[in-house]
Design a protein around this motif. Structure first.
Motif, PDB file in Angstrom:
ATOM      1  N   ASP A   1       0.842  -1.197   0.000  1.00 61.26           N
ATOM      2  CA  ASP A   1       0.000   0.000   0.000  1.00 61.26           C
ATOM      3  C   ASP A   1       0.877   1.246   0.000  1.00 61.26           C
ATOM      4  N   ASP A   2       0.254   2.395  -0.326  1.00 60.50           N
ATOM      5  CA  ASP A   2       0.958   3.665  -0.164  1.00 60.50           C
ATOM      6  C   ASP A   2       1.450   3.793   1.272  1.00 60.50           C
ATOM      7  N   LEU A   3       2.595   4.393   1.413  1.00 59.25           N
ATOM      8  CA  LEU A   3       3.232   4.449   2.728  1.00 59.25           C
ATOM      9  C   LEU A   3       2.589   5.528   3.596  1.00 59.25           C
ATOM     10  N   ARG A   4       2.393   5.188   4.873  1.00 61.91           N
ATOM     11  CA  ARG A   4       1.891   6.144   5.854  1.00 61.91           C
ATOM     12  C   ARG A   4       3.004   6.416   6.864  1.00 61.91           C
ATOM     13  N   PHE A   5       3.557   7.602   6.820  1.00 67.04           N
ATOM     14  CA  PHE A   5       4.580   7.995   7.780  1.00 67.04           C
ATOM     15  C   PHE A   5       3.979   8.949   8.810  1.00 67.04           C
ATOM     16  N   ASN A   6       4.282   8.717  10.063  1.00 68.18           N
ATOM     17  CA  ASN A   6       3.855   9.643  11.104  1.00 68.18           C
ATOM     18  C   ASN A   6       4.505  11.006  10.882  1.00 68.18           C
TER      19      ASN A   6
ATOM     20  N   GLN B   1       3.848   2.273   7.942  1.00 68.61           N
ATOM     21  CA  GLN B   1       3.060   1.200   8.556  1.00 68.61           C
ATOM     22  C   GLN B   1       3.844  -0.112   8.518  1.00 68.61           C
ATOM     23  N   TYR B   2       4.916  -0.081   7.705  1.00 72.27           N
ATOM     24  CA  TYR B   2       5.837  -1.209   7.586  1.00 72.27           C
ATOM     25  C   TYR B   2       7.168  -0.833   8.232  1.00 72.27           C
ATOM     26  N   LEU B   3       7.944  -1.850   8.555  1.00 70.50           N
ATOM     27  CA  LEU B   3       9.307  -1.600   8.992  1.00 70.50           C
ATOM     28  C   LEU B   3      10.234  -1.740   7.797  1.00 70.50           C
ATOM     29  N   HIS B   4      10.954  -0.675   7.494  1.00 75.08           N
ATOM     30  CA  HIS B   4      11.897  -0.638   6.384  1.00 75.08           C
ATOM     31  C   HIS B   4      13.318  -0.761   6.946  1.00 75.08           C
ATOM     32  N   VAL B   5      14.178  -1.469   6.239  1.00 77.01           N
ATOM     33  CA  VAL B   5      15.562  -1.585   6.657  1.00 77.01           C
ATOM     34  C   VAL B   5      16.465  -1.425   5.445  1.00 77.01           C
ATOM     35  N   SER B   6      17.559  -0.717   5.677  1.00 79.64           N
ATOM     36  CA  SER B   6      18.600  -0.566   4.656  1.00 79.64           C
ATOM     37  C   SER B   6      19.922  -1.001   5.257  1.00 79.64           C
ATOM     38  N   ASP B   7      20.691  -1.753   4.493  1.00 78.48           N
ATOM     39  CA  ASP B   7      22.015  -2.171   4.958  1.00 78.48           C
ATOM     40  C   ASP B   7      23.135  -1.368   4.301  1.00 78.48           C
TER      41      ASP B   7
END
Length: 1022
Positions: free
Chosen positions: A481-486, A506-512
């Motif tokens: 879905d479209d991202l919802r950021f606080n 609403q998702y947890l994103h991770v970058s290495d």
């Protein structure tokens, strides 16, 4: 270091007390004692101003009420301000000065009235009878927000208070209240309903029976804001509030929203109202005291965001000059027909006051502090000593000195040092973001940081060395879905993989790879409730800024013990945990009892004391729930323990655990900082130079053990070295005296230049470099002797210090000095001779004597580990300083003996003029010699005499003793010269005495006069 009690009776008493069933509980200052916070600002970006008031007869006195930094008072016409409301809630709605006694009586209504999403709350009404030194609570504990205070100009007992009331929930404590007995009792004289409060309120400056009240129906939730309703209206009374009537003749049709009002002090018939409405919103003017109205201007600058900008102010001398708050502020000089913007300053203007005598002088309150103008707003200048910065979040790094990073409400993102030469100045802070700033996180190993602005509109990776920025914001991808950021979007960095960077929508994103590429490692972790995802917000005035974006992740915590354990908290009440790096998630919310459903999870702290241990802080104020909710789990969220007690009266946002003692916890609450030393069994409010301001985030610097607080109204506040609190146990509290572990003192070798700020600028205090001796006293010492002495390990006295005698923790500082040399007496002071000798690195003892009891601790002091100075150079410096020290004391003793002989001779002459024959030659020759040794005329200023031996020795000694390096060749040659001069003086004195003294001594014996007696050198030097 080792600590022992030399009085065995105290040990026995300790065991007796600990063995009893009664637990010893100390609160507040009794526990914390001398542990004191330091406020470092910054002030260059200042913070939001709510209300400004001027003294009615003295233009030098100005009061400023702030969003989260309390009340400040200026006694110099707005050049500088000082806080006067430190021990009370710091969110201010209104300040009022009693016109009958303006030098003394001041009223303050708490609770911010510009109702954005991040406002703090108030706790009632206060009054001071001494100009702000002391305050009494006058009621309205449940008001939450007070918008106005009006005082009868002829009777101080008659006071009106307008209550806006609760922002997040219904409440009955709203409307207009009146007292006729000075605040002992209050009557509600205008009430609409539980959803409608008084947004603005004004007394006719020329008729105290005439009052105007703007009532406003409004409600904010975590996901929406509604302004307007049937309750909104403008009322007027002409009989002191006995009866009220709506005055809407000429108002726009339909539902009304927020209304701001102003009556011209020079013409009571001229009334202005800025009206939020369904149509024809804008500035309305009445020329007949509100009987009729006409729309004069509907410019965007006047109508934008009425919930935030509704203040109107009229020039006290000219009814046609009116100023309106707004994005940039607007001024009209033709009765509101046309407006121009005020001069360049920080955006978001909330209040304006005119000088009572000169309308060209204005003071303006903004989101970025107070500005002043001398040309009616054409150009503006900021007040530079108001440290009101509103941090949402802070973090620290491991630099020396460590740096503090954080984001501010409407003031971007910054970092600055924890100490700086001359103090922490505005120039020490570096901007690393714009807009509303939130989290700023330093890369663990590289000079790279991450910062963001509201709603993750931009997420910057900033190279601090190259001054290069890249936007690395996660973007929508296929299949999601479209991202919802606080509005305050969460970020986190990994303690295990330095390049790993987390963000939450609403998702947890991770970058290495530091944000260059992203992957989603969770499903939607929120409730994803469509009812809490409105497309529009604001009510009558659309205000879809993103501030109400809801059902989002708000806090992310990777375990410091295991990178696969990650905790996530959402703004709609979910606590989620993964133990396999995001492959599987468990919602543990149902396991937490006592928290209302969907309560905002404001912070999760993953513990260093166990993989399954974590803390969760819930904040329910956005639903009208002001209770604190703080929980701890030790089993990955399967079970939770409530660690909140009645000691905490209001909601909290953040918790920080100690990295050494699991029972030591720090809690950031809406009214300040709370600390527990027993795992939450009880809490103490920390108030030592820590005002009752909202603490939004806490961090603990691991090297220094400094607790760093990001407050939403008073900037960064630091408690240096909290390690003492780790030692607080029942055993310690049961002792009469207990020495805490003494941190090795470092003699820091710094001598740079700093301090370029003027007296009108705020400068944050540096931490001290002195060694700190800390000890606990079970009771305040009130009777008998008490002393504190520093000794070397052979028991020789090094110096004496003044002991602290208070109950609780006492801190005595030693600057590594021993004692200064005794100086020869002269007409003036020898400034250079007062420099003490510095102690050598090594081990020492502190001996505390309290009555007949003696207590002892040992400690070490060390040379600066960063020093480039060799041991040989240090020895040379110390030896040279000691030679000069001894020379000064030798000279002092020589001059003392000469003075005694001169005095004896003068007394002999006074007793019998015949003594002049033997006494006067001695006196004259001694004075002639003394004139070459010390200054005997002039002063220490413009009539200074040429320096003599004492002054030259003192200056050279001061230069050598204050330094760390070996003396220079020039200094050694000068020492040889001065040593020779001293030896010559000693020889000359011997010649004088051998020639003159025996005759004078015989005269004294002959006349039966007292013989000359001198103290021994040892006694003289005591």
């Amino acid at each position: 270091m080792k600590t022992k009690n030399l009085f065995l009776g105290c040990l026995f008493a300790s065991f007796t007390l600990v063995g009893s069933a009664q637990e010893i509980v100390l609160k507040g200052k009794e526990l914390f004692g001398d542990i004191t916070a330091r406020q470092i600002g910054p002030a260059l970006m200042s913070g939001r101003i709510i209300d400004m008031e001027v003294h009615p007869t003295n233009p030098q006195i100005i009061y400023t009420g702030t969003a989260g930094g309390g009340v400040w008072k200026s006694n110099d016409g707005g050049a500088t301000y000082a806080p006067i409301f430190e021990e009370h809630i710091q969110s201010i709605g209104q300040v009022a000065v009693d016109p009958n006694d303006p030098d003394n009586i001041v009223w303050v209504g708490t609770g911010e009235i510009w109702t954005r999403n991040s406002v703090s709350v108030g706790d009632g009404l206060y009054r001071s009878k001494d100009g702000g030194v002391n305050w009494d609570k006058m009621g309205f504990e449940n008001s939450e927000r007070i918008s106005g205070i009006e005082i009868h100009p002829e009777n101080s007992d008659v006071v009106y208070v307008s209550v806006l009331g609760a922002l997040w929930s219904p409440s009955t404590e709203r409307g207009i209240y009146k007292t006729t007995d000075g605040g002992k009792t209050w009557n509600n004289i205008l009430y609409v309903d539980e959803n409608t409060g008084a947004a603005d309120f004004m007394m006719d400056p020329n008729n105290p029976n005439v009052l105007y009240a703007a009532m406003w129906e409004h409600r904010r939730t975590a996901w929406d804001f509604n302004s307007g309703g049937k309750g909104s209206a403008l009322y007027k009374t002409t009989d002191g509030g006995a009866t009220w009537n709506k005055i809407h003749n000429g108002f726009p049709d339909g539902i009304l929203g927020r209304i701001g009002i102003a009556v011209a002090p020079s013409d009571s018939n001229r009334v202005y109202a800025v009206i939020e409405s369904e149509k024809d919103k804008g500035l309305y003017r009445s020329n007949d005291a509100g009987a009729t109205w006409e729309l004069t201007n509907s410019d965007f600058a006047l109508t934008v965001r009425p919930f935030y900008f509704s203040r109107i102010v009229v020039d006290p001398k000219n009814p046609d000059v009116v100023v309106k708050g707004g994005l940039s502020g607007s001024i009209s000089k033709d009765g509101g027909e046309t407006f121009v913007s005020l001069g360049n300053m920080h955006s978001d203007i909330h209040d304006i006051v005119f000088d009572i005598n000169d309308s060209d002088r204005m003071h303006v309150g903004t989101d970025g502090g107070v500005y002043r103008s001398w040309n009616q707003g054409t150009t503006m200048e900021i007040v530079s000593n108001l440290p009101l910065s509103q941090f949402y979040h802070i973090s620290v790094d491991d630099a020396e000195p460590y740096r503090i990073y954080g984001g501010l409400q409407d003031n971007g993102s910054w970092y600055g040092p924890s100490s700086s030469p001359g103090g922490i100045e505005a120039r020490d802070w570096v901007r690393v973001g714009v807009g509303d700033g939130f989290r700023v996180l330093k890369h663990p190993t590289k000079e790279i940081l991450y910062s963001e602005m509201q709603g993750a509109d931009n997420v910057w990776r900033y190279d601090m060395e190259r001054n290069y920025t890249k936007n690395v914001k996660p973007l929508p991808v296929s299949g999601y879905d479209d991202l919802r950021f606080n509005w305050n979007a969460p970020m986190a960095i990994s303690a295990h993989q330095p390049d790993r960077f987390y963000m939450g929508s609403q998702y947890l994103h991770v970058s290495d790879d530091m944000g260059d590429t992203w992957r989603i490692i969770s499903p939607d972790l929120t409730t994803n409730d469509p009812a809490k995802q409105p497309v529009k917000s604001g009510g009558l005035s659309n205000d879809t800024s993103g501030a109400e974006k809801h059902t989002t992740i708000f806090t992310i915590a990777e375990s410091p013990l295991d990178e696969k354990i990650i905790w996530v908290g959402t703004d709609d009440g979910n606590v989620q945990v993964t133990k396999d790096g995001g492959k599987n998630w468990t919602n543990v919310t149902a396991n937490i009892s006592g928290v209302p459903a969907n309560t905002w999870v404001y912070h999760i702290e993953a513990s260093v004391h166990g993989k399954g241990t974590a803390y969760a802080v819930f904040d329910g104020h956005a639903s009208g729930d002001m209770k604190p909710y703080v929980y701890k789990t030790k089993d990955y969220g399967a079970t939770w323990t409530n660690i909140v007690t009645d000691d905490i009266p209001i909601f909290a946002r953040n918790i920080q655990e100690d990295y050494v003692n699991e029972d030591l916890l720090f809690l950031g609450a809406e009214n300040g900082l709370y600390i527990t030393v027993n795992g939450g069994k009880n809490w103490s409010h920390f108030t030592n130079n820590f005002p009752h301001t909202a603490v939004h985030f806490l961090d603990l610097q691991k090297k220094t053990n400094d607790l760093v607080a990001g407050t939403h109204g008073r900037g960064v506040i630091i408690i240096d070295d909290i390690s003492t609190l780790r030692e607080i146990t029942q055993d310690v509290l049961a002792k009469k005296v207990h020495f805490f572990e003494t941190k090795t003192g470092t003699m820091v070798e710094e001598g740079g230049f700093g301090g370029g700020s003027t007296e009108l600028e705020f400068v944050g205090r540096n931490p001290g470099t002195s060694l700190q001796l800390k000890y606990y006293l079970q009771k305040r010492h009130t009777f008998g002797k008490m002393s504190l002495e520093i000794q070397d390990m052979e028991g020789n006295e090094v110096t004496t210090l003044t002991p602290g005698k208070s109950k609780g923790i006492n801190i005595v500082r030693w600057g590594y000095n021993t004692k200064a040399p005794k100086n020869a007496a002269g007409k003036t002071i020898s400034q250079g001779g007062f420099q003490p000798m510095r102690a050598k690195a090594g081990t020492y003892k502190a001996i505390l004597k309290k009555g007949k009891d003696t207590y002892e601790t040992t400690f070490k002091i060390q040379n600066d580990p960063k020093s480039f100075i060799t041991k040989k150079e240090r020895e040379a410096q110390h030896a040279t300083a000691q030679k000069l020290f001894d020379l000064q004391e030798d000279l002092a003793y020589m001059v003392y003996k000469m003075d005694e002989m001169i005095k004896t001779g003068e007394k002999a002459i006074e007793a019998n003029a015949k003594a002049s024959k033997v006494a006067k030659p001695l006196i004259d020759e001694l004075n002639a010699l003394k004139n070459t040794l010390v200054i005997t005329s002039g002063d220490n200023y413009v009539d200074s005499a040429p320096p003599q031996l004492r002054e030259k020795l003192g200056q050279l000694y001061s230069d050598v003793a204050a330094n760390y390096e070996a003396p220079s060749q020039a200094q050694l040659e000068n020492l040889a010269l001065l040593s020779d001069r001293y030896e010559k003086a000693a020889t000359d004195l011997d010649k004088i005495l051998s020639k003159r003294l025996s005759k004078f001594t015989k005269y004294l014996e002959k006349e039966n006069l007292p013989a000359m007696e001198f103290k021994s050198k040892e006694d003289f030097l005591k």
